[in-house]
Enzyme design. Structure first.
Site, PDB file in Angstrom:
ATOM      1  N   GLY A 269      28.545  11.729 -32.005  1.00 47.07           N
ATOM      2  CA  GLY A 269      29.826  11.905 -32.687  1.00 47.07           C
ATOM      3  C   GLY A 269      30.915  12.406 -31.751  1.00 47.07           C
ATOM      4  O   GLY A 269      30.795  12.314 -30.538  1.00 47.07           O
TER       5      GLY A 269
ATOM      6  N   HIS B 208      33.091   5.687 -26.344  1.00 44.41           N
ATOM      7  CA  HIS B 208      32.138   5.276 -27.383  1.00 44.41           C
ATOM      8  C   HIS B 208      32.591   3.969 -28.040  1.00 44.41           C
ATOM      9  O   HIS B 208      31.787   3.090 -28.331  1.00 44.41           O
ATOM     10  CB  HIS B 208      32.053   6.333 -28.490  1.00 44.41           C
TER      11      HIS B 208
ATOM     12  N   GLY C 153      26.243   4.345 -22.384  1.00 46.02           N
ATOM     13  CA  GLY C 153      27.294   4.473 -21.381  1.00 46.02           C
ATOM     14  C   GLY C 153      26.734   4.765 -19.993  1.00 46.02           C
ATOM     15  O   GLY C 153      25.788   5.552 -19.834  1.00 46.02           O
TER      16      GLY C 153
ATOM     17  N   LEU D 134      35.958   9.762 -19.544  1.00 41.98           N
ATOM     18  CA  LEU D 134      36.068  10.299 -20.908  1.00 41.98           C
ATOM     19  C   LEU D 134      34.731  10.913 -21.320  1.00 41.98           C
ATOM     20  O   LEU D 134      33.668  10.378 -21.035  1.00 41.98           O
ATOM     21  CB  LEU D 134      36.463   9.202 -21.888  1.00 41.98           C
TER      22      LEU D 134
END
Ligand code: PAF
Length: 283
Positions: free
Chosen positions: A27, A33, A149, A186
């Site tokens: 989350g 994401h 990722g 990020l």
């Protein structure tokens, strides 16, 4: 987008599909994401995301309790990116009993770099990902797809090894690291940075670029290069855990003739522990 909180609902929802494409998350979603969702969408016949902050991968002194939980906002973003199903179990649903049976990654991968500084982290990750894979792909008749990722380079390797060694019918795809305009990778943990720390944060990726530039100019004294990158960050107020150049294939120290390398680093800046990496080739 259908939001489901139980395994029974998830299985019911996915029964009609052959080949799910899955993006597991904790989350607090950001553009990194969402790029994984965009990548996953065309891979399968249904795009599934999960949100679960996995206690097993946090040490007692780490940020499990304070990890940002932004469920409503996450749902809106997933919906906007065309995610079909969100699985958001609570702890009791995913771990109805204490999870005593764990997945142990290869010691050669588990004990180095992130694993050395966060003992038990990869076991916690591998265990929850194995479980999430069972939930999402357990009844799939076709090949599954999962996207992770590349910012978490070592995590991606652990998952690839797990899928390979357990012969799981899942293709693991790497998602390119998404960076802010100044080059900062990020991360949900960037939110812990003060405005000044946020400006400083780009120096982690710059210190990695420094190692790459010197390696590409012929430097082969890896220990000296790493010490220099660590000292640069320390002088700027960081507390680096490691800055290193390794082989892409197995994260071991490069030997003569190795050309496919990756510079990886982890360092604390104020309240945030940041990680980053860049893959590169020696000419
Ligand atoms: O990378 C993450 O967000 C987590 O480690 C993962 C893969 C969702 C497992 O909890």
């Amino acid at each position: 987008m259908k939001v489901v909180h139980t395994l029974a609902e998830l299985r019911d929802t996915l029964r009609a599909f052959e080949s799910p494409a899955f993006v597991p998350t904790m989350g607090n979603l950001h553009a990194g994401h969402l790029a994984l969702i965009d990548q996953a969408k065309p891979l399968g016949d249904v795009c599934v995301a999960s949100i679960f902050v996995n206690r097993l991968q946090f040490a007692p002194h780490e940020d499990f309790d304070s990890y940002p939980r932004t469920f409503e906002n996450d749902c809106a973003q997933l919906q906007a990116h065309g995610c079909d199903v969100l699985f958001a179990p609570n702890e009791g649903e995913l771990y109805p009993q204490a999870q005593t049976f764990k997945v142990s990654p290869d010691p050669g991968l588990d004990a180095i770099l992130e694993g050395a500084f966060r003992p038990g982290f990869f076991q916690g990750v591998a265990t929850v990902v194995m479980k999430l894979f069972q939930c999402v792909f357990g009844q799939a008749r076709g090949q599954g797809h999962a996207v992770f990722g590349q910012k978490d380079y070592q995590q991606l390797m652990v998952i690839r090894h797990m899928v390979q060694q357990f012969a799981m019918p899942i293709t693991v795809h790497a998602g390119a690291t998404v960076r802010a305009e100044d080059g900062l990778a990020l991360s949900s943990r960037n939110g812990y940075l003060s405005p000044n720390e946020r400006v400083e944060a780009v120096h982690l990726s710059q210190a990695l670029r420094y190692m790459i530039t010197h390696a590409q100019s012929g430097e082969r004294d890896w220990a000296a290069l790493e010490a220099q990158a660590m000292a640069t960050l320390q002088a700027r107020g960081w507390a680096p855990d490691y800055m290193t150049v390794r082989r892409q294939a197995d994260l071991q120290i490069p030997q003569d003739g190795d050309t496919e390398l990756v510079a990886l680093g982890a360092a604390k800046l104020g309240p945030a522990r940041l990680i980053d990496n860049w893959s590169f080739t020696l000419g």
